[in-house]
Write a protein that holds these residues in place. Sequence first.
Motif, PDB file in Angstrom:
ATOM      1  N   SER A 358      35.819  23.225  32.781  1.00 26.92           N
ATOM      2  CA  SER A 358      37.061  22.473  32.978  1.00 26.92           C
ATOM      3  C   SER A 358      36.770  20.997  33.232  1.00 26.92           C
ATOM      4  CB  SER A 358      37.854  23.038  34.161  1.00 26.92           C
ATOM      5  OG  SER A 358      38.268  24.363  33.906  1.00 26.92           O
ATOM      6  N   LYS A 359      37.742  20.159  32.937  1.00 21.59           N
ATOM      7  CA  LYS A 359      37.615  18.730  33.190  1.00 21.59           C
ATOM      8  C   LYS A 359      37.402  18.483  34.675  1.00 21.59           C
ATOM      9  CE  LYS A 359      40.004  14.320  32.629  1.00 21.59           C
ATOM     10  NZ  LYS A 359      41.254  13.628  32.201  1.00 21.59           N
ATOM     11  N   ASP A 360      36.399  17.674  34.987  1.00 18.51           N
ATOM     12  CA  ASP A 360      36.043  17.343  36.370  1.00 18.51           C
ATOM     13  C   ASP A 360      35.655  18.575  37.182  1.00 18.51           C
ATOM     14  OD1 ASP A 360      36.641  14.650  35.884  1.00 18.51           O
ATOM     15  OD2 ASP A 360      38.746  14.947  36.391  1.00 18.51           O
ATOM     16  N   HIS A 361      35.383  19.686  36.498  1.00 13.04           N
ATOM     17  CA  HIS A 361      34.969  20.939  37.150  1.00 13.04           C
ATOM     18  C   HIS A 361      35.986  21.381  38.195  1.00 13.04           C
ATOM     19  CE1 HIS A 361      31.318  20.476  34.976  1.00 13.04           C
ATOM     20  NE2 HIS A 361      30.928  19.430  35.646  1.00 13.04           N
ATOM     21  N   ALA A 362      37.265  21.236  37.832  1.00  8.79           N
ATOM     22  CA  ALA A 362      38.337  21.627  38.759  1.00  8.79           C
ATOM     23  C   ALA A 362      39.480  22.248  37.979  1.00  8.79           C
ATOM     24  CB  ALA A 362      38.830  20.409  39.541  1.00  8.79           C
ATOM     25  N   CYS A 363      40.144  23.187  38.601  1.00 11.98           N
ATOM     26  CA  CYS A 363      41.352  23.748  37.994  1.00 11.98           C
ATOM     27  C   CYS A 363      42.211  24.363  39.095  1.00 11.98           C
ATOM     28  CB  CYS A 363      41.031  24.776  36.915  1.00 11.98           C
ATOM     29  SG  CYS A 363      39.981  26.125  37.425  1.00 11.98           S
ATOM     30  N   SER A 364      43.476  24.540  38.802  1.00 16.42           N
ATOM     31  CA  SER A 364      44.399  25.073  39.796  1.00 16.42           C
ATOM     32  C   SER A 364      44.201  26.573  39.949  1.00 16.42           C
ATOM     33  CB  SER A 364      45.843  24.778  39.390  1.00 16.42           C
ATOM     34  OG  SER A 364      46.206  25.542  38.246  1.00 16.42           O
ATOM     35  N   LEU A 365      44.491  27.065  41.138  1.00 16.01           N
ATOM     36  CA  LEU A 365      44.414  28.500  41.373  1.00 16.01           C
ATOM     37  C   LEU A 365      45.400  29.246  40.481  1.00 16.01           C
ATOM     38  CD1 LEU A 365      44.093  28.436  45.254  1.00 16.01           C
ATOM     39  CD2 LEU A 365      42.417  29.393  43.681  1.00 16.01           C
ATOM     40  N   SER A 367      46.334  28.471  37.403  1.00 16.62           N
ATOM     41  CA  SER A 367      45.792  28.623  36.046  1.00 16.62           C
ATOM     42  C   SER A 367      44.661  29.649  36.012  1.00 16.62           C
ATOM     43  CB  SER A 367      45.304  27.273  35.519  1.00 16.62           C
ATOM     44  OG  SER A 367      44.233  26.770  36.314  1.00 16.62           O
ATOM     45  N   LEU A 368      43.865  29.705  37.074  1.00 14.10           N
ATOM     46  CA  LEU A 368      42.817  30.719  37.163  1.00 14.10           C
ATOM     47  C   LEU A 368      43.421  32.120  37.145  1.00 14.10           C
ATOM     48  CD1 LEU A 368      40.348  29.344  39.867  1.00 14.10           C
ATOM     49  CD2 LEU A 368      39.705  30.126  37.602  1.00 14.10           C
ATOM     50  N   GLN A 369      44.425  32.313  37.960  1.00 17.29           N
ATOM     51  CA  GLN A 369      45.047  33.633  38.068  1.00 17.29           C
ATOM     52  C   GLN A 369      45.723  34.032  36.758  1.00 17.29           C
ATOM     53  OE1 GLN A 369      47.585  33.134  41.506  1.00 17.29           O
ATOM     54  NE2 GLN A 369      45.850  32.573  42.793  1.00 17.29           N
ATOM     55  N   ASP A 370      46.374  33.085  36.101  1.00 19.21           N
ATOM     56  CA  ASP A 370      47.037  33.390  34.825  1.00 19.21           C
ATOM     57  C   ASP A 370      46.022  33.744  33.749  1.00 19.21           C
ATOM     58  OD1 ASP A 370      49.473  32.904  35.978  1.00 19.21           O
ATOM     59  OD2 ASP A 370      49.694  30.881  35.163  1.00 19.21           O
ATOM     60  N   ALA A 371      44.883  33.048  33.742  1.00 21.81           N
ATOM     61  CA  ALA A 371      43.888  33.268  32.695  1.00 21.81           C
ATOM     62  C   ALA A 371      43.082  34.543  32.915  1.00 21.81           C
ATOM     63  CB  ALA A 371      42.948  32.071  32.614  1.00 21.81           C
ATOM     64  N   LEU A 372      42.759  34.842  34.173  1.00 28.25           N
ATOM     65  CA  LEU A 372      41.841  35.946  34.446  1.00 28.25           C
ATOM     66  C   LEU A 372      42.538  37.241  34.842  1.00 28.25           C
ATOM     67  CD1 LEU A 372      39.067  33.987  36.399  1.00 28.25           C
ATOM     68  CD2 LEU A 372      39.234  34.458  33.952  1.00 28.25           C
ATOM     69  N   TRP A 373      43.770  37.152  35.350  1.00 25.37           N
ATOM     70  CA  TRP A 373      44.513  38.362  35.735  1.00 25.37           C
ATOM     71  C   TRP A 373      45.921  38.307  35.150  1.00 25.37           C
ATOM     72  CZ3 TRP A 373      41.374  35.677  39.145  1.00 25.37           C
ATOM     73  CH2 TRP A 373      40.243  36.369  39.595  1.00 25.37           C
ATOM     74  N   PRO A 374      46.012  38.229  33.830  1.00 23.30           N
ATOM     75  CA  PRO A 374      47.338  38.048  33.209  1.00 23.30           C
ATOM     76  C   PRO A 374      48.261  39.249  33.397  1.00 23.30           C
ATOM     77  CG  PRO A 374      45.681  38.534  31.544  1.00 23.30           C
ATOM     78  CD  PRO A 374      44.936  38.319  32.830  1.00 23.30           C
ATOM     79  N   ASP A 375      47.706  40.439  33.659  1.00 20.73           N
ATOM     80  CA  ASP A 375      48.525  41.652  33.762  1.00 20.73           C
ATOM     81  C   ASP A 375      48.996  41.947  35.183  1.00 20.73           C
ATOM     82  OD1 ASP A 375      48.132  42.023  31.046  1.00 20.73           O
ATOM     83  OD2 ASP A 375      46.298  43.182  31.368  1.00 20.73           O
ATOM     84  N   LEU A 376      48.578  41.135  36.153  1.00 19.34           N
ATOM     85  CA  LEU A 376      48.960  41.366  37.543  1.00 19.34           C
ATOM     86  C   LEU A 376      50.091  40.422  37.944  1.00 19.34           C
ATOM     87  CD1 LEU A 376      45.471  41.767  39.272  1.00 19.34           C
ATOM     88  CD2 LEU A 376      46.945  43.550  38.325  1.00 19.34           C
ATOM     89  N   ASP A 377      50.928  40.890  38.872  1.00 17.60           N
ATOM     90  CA  ASP A 377      51.986  39.990  39.353  1.00 17.60           C
ATOM     91  C   ASP A 377      51.393  38.959  40.314  1.00 17.60           C
ATOM     92  OD1 ASP A 377      51.716  41.083  41.937  1.00 17.60           O
ATOM     93  OD2 ASP A 377      53.254  42.609  41.560  1.00 17.60           O
ATOM     94  N   GLY A 378      52.229  38.053  40.787  1.00 15.47           N
ATOM     95  CA  GLY A 378      51.743  36.916  41.569  1.00 15.47           C
ATOM     96  C   GLY A 378      50.902  37.284  42.766  1.00 15.47           C
ATOM     97  N   ASP A 379      51.394  38.160  43.640  1.00 10.97           N
ATOM     98  CA  ASP A 379      50.655  38.516  44.850  1.00 10.97           C
ATOM     99  C   ASP A 379      49.375  39.271  44.533  1.00 10.97           C
ATOM    100  OD1 ASP A 379      52.539  37.304  46.422  1.00 10.97           O
ATOM    101  OD2 ASP A 379      53.663  39.149  46.825  1.00 10.97           O
ATOM    102  N   GLN A 380      49.452  40.173  43.539  1.00 10.60           N
ATOM    103  CA  GLN A 380      48.255  40.929  43.169  1.00 10.60           C
ATOM    104  C   GLN A 380      47.196  40.014  42.559  1.00 10.60           C
ATOM    105  OE1 GLN A 380      50.214  43.843  40.613  1.00 10.60           O
ATOM    106  NE2 GLN A 380      49.790  45.465  42.107  1.00 10.60           N
ATOM    107  N   LYS A 382      46.854  36.838  43.122  1.00 11.37           N
ATOM    108  CA  LYS A 382      46.331  35.999  44.202  1.00 11.37           C
ATOM    109  C   LYS A 382      45.289  36.744  45.019  1.00 11.37           C
ATOM    110  CE  LYS A 382      47.784  33.388  48.289  1.00 11.37           C
ATOM    111  NZ  LYS A 382      48.940  33.004  49.151  1.00 11.37           N
ATOM    112  N   ALA A 383      45.571  38.024  45.350  1.00 14.15           N
ATOM    113  CA  ALA A 383      44.622  38.815  46.130  1.00 14.15           C
ATOM    114  C   ALA A 383      43.334  39.058  45.353  1.00 14.15           C
ATOM    115  CB  ALA A 383      45.263  40.147  46.524  1.00 14.15           C
ATOM    116  N   ALA A 384      43.460  39.342  44.060  1.00 14.61           N
ATOM    117  CA  ALA A 384      42.277  39.576  43.231  1.00 14.61           C
ATOM    118  C   ALA A 384      41.438  38.311  43.115  1.00 14.61           C
ATOM    119  CB  ALA A 384      42.708  40.056  41.848  1.00 14.61           C
ATOM    120  N   CYS A 385      42.119  37.175  42.996  1.00 14.82           N
ATOM    121  CA  CYS A 385      41.414  35.892  42.892  1.00 14.82           C
ATOM    122  C   CYS A 385      40.669  35.579  44.186  1.00 14.82           C
ATOM    123  CB  CYS A 385      42.412  34.783  42.562  1.00 14.82           C
ATOM    124  SG  CYS A 385      41.651  33.168  42.281  1.00 14.82           S
ATOM    125  N   GLU A 386      41.298  35.821  45.320  1.00  9.31           N
ATOM    126  CA  GLU A 386      40.655  35.560  46.610  1.00  9.31           C
ATOM    127  C   GLU A 386      39.426  36.442  46.789  1.00  9.31           C
ATOM    128  OE1 GLU A 386      43.720  36.161  49.460  1.00  9.31           O
ATOM    129  OE2 GLU A 386      44.618  34.166  49.178  1.00  9.31           O
TER     130      GLU A 386
END
Length: 564
Positions: A358-365, A367-380, A382-386
């Motif tokens: 990613s640019k400047d080696h930074a990205c929003s949480l 965008s991470l959650q949308d890209a890596l856990w597209p099949d989970l809802d918001g809270d799920q 977020k928990a998986a990302c944490e």
Amino acid sequence: TATGDALTVQLLDRLSRRPGGDSTTMRLMASESLIERAVSTGRSDFFEQAVDSVVDDLRDPLVSPWALGMWLVAFGAAAGRYFPYARRGFPYATAEDALRAAIEIGESQSLRGVEFGALYHLQLQMKLRNDFTEFTRLVGRLGEIADSRYTTQVAVVADCQAAMHTWQKDFPAAYRDCERFMASIEAAHEPLLERWPHYVTKYQVLLGDGKPREAAALLTEMLPRLDGGMHARTVLCIRAAVALAAKWNGDETYQNHLRAFTDQLRIAQWPAILLNLPGLLAELLADALECGLEVELCRTMIAQRRLAAPARRPESWPWSIKVRVLGDFRIERDSATVELGAKAPTRALDILRMLAVSKDHACSLESLQDALWPDLDGDQAKAACEQALHRLRKLLGAGELIAQREGRLRLSTDRVWVDLADWEARLQQLSNADPAEAASLVQLERLFRDFTGPVLFRGQASTWAQPVAERLQNRFVELALRLGKHSEGKSSQGYYLRALEIFPHSARLSHALIQARLAQGDKAGAIDEYSRYERMLKAAGEDDPSPAIRALVQPLLKATRLNA
């Protein structure tokens, strides 16, 4: 001298025996004198005994604030620069704690001499670890409490202000500061020993202002009058200036001057070199590491001074973590590959991969959650990302390598190196380099060889990595074509062949290779490459070859059919 050592031993013995009649104040004053003696002679054993003997006296409520304050200044200065000290139960965890305690005593008891000495050594020690966060405030306070009746204090304040203005790159102000401290030491008829630090400060002003030859000349004039450690340190400063002059002028003898600098660094063993110019020291040490000069010494100096890597971020710098995403993905810690195990934490590593590309080696949480856990809802998600982030920090061995702030994750770029960013930065630096020039050709060829493969994770570019992968392919192909066009015959074909091993479907590379072979009269080789190109297209599910490539080989194909 032998007499001085004998008196030192007698005084140390008296302190350790604690005979009756010696007040706490007198004991601290004696210990302070012994600490200064230890510094001047380089005797760590004298220092340790002088401190160990008065630990209990430091807690005496009847001790003179002035004696305690001056002792803390002496201890803090010596422990911070020469003799690190740590004992269980000692009331000051670090040399800095002792100096700050002295500052507090000076402020509360209106003992400006104590506060002045502690402030001076505190700012010095903070610079030694490349910490300028309080520098301006500390120098400002020194100016407020300095007594203009004492030329030494006037010179010290001007010297610190010159250092501050050098760090701030305000060189007109720094030169005015130099004039003030030079006038002060001249008016006081200070001996050479006391003048030397001020000359080193002026030397750094000149060097920071891009005048390395003048900086070297300033200290060279002093050299015949110096001996011992001061002579060695002055030679080191001169060699640093000469090396930087060669570097800035593009002199081909730069590496020889750099070697002379690192050789003298080993001899002088002086960590305070270029104290006001940490960026220039980092540049020299980075170049030395790339040339393999005094590698362990350079690494030790970088760690001791806590230097930040130069803007060009060389791979040879002692990074905490290296992340490689070109070709085979891997993580390196302390120059050793991190074993990911049979069950690698896939999503944790995907977070690292996303940050790496990613640019400047930074990205929003988000965008991470949308890209890596597209099949989970918001809270799920977020928990998986944490959970994945926790695993990643544990794998890297230091949580601070990935910072989280205001809903964004960022790699700590002062401690983490990424091969993709390094390669693209080097390519940008060489964007206008002429391959016809020998020096530029060497750098471009090294860049070409250092490209180890495309950005592929688990055999293919993930959706979120696809734009980066395409950009990188285009840039590498452009580099191969650039080098090939400035070469002849089989040399140019070598660039194309190697690039085609990495990107076998590239029509531009195939076109260039066929052209090169035709230019050499190698019609069979041109047809072979076209056949390979067609096979690659079919394997990728594409049927139509590039019209430009088809036009190149059409006459050859017709002739082949007629002959058949």
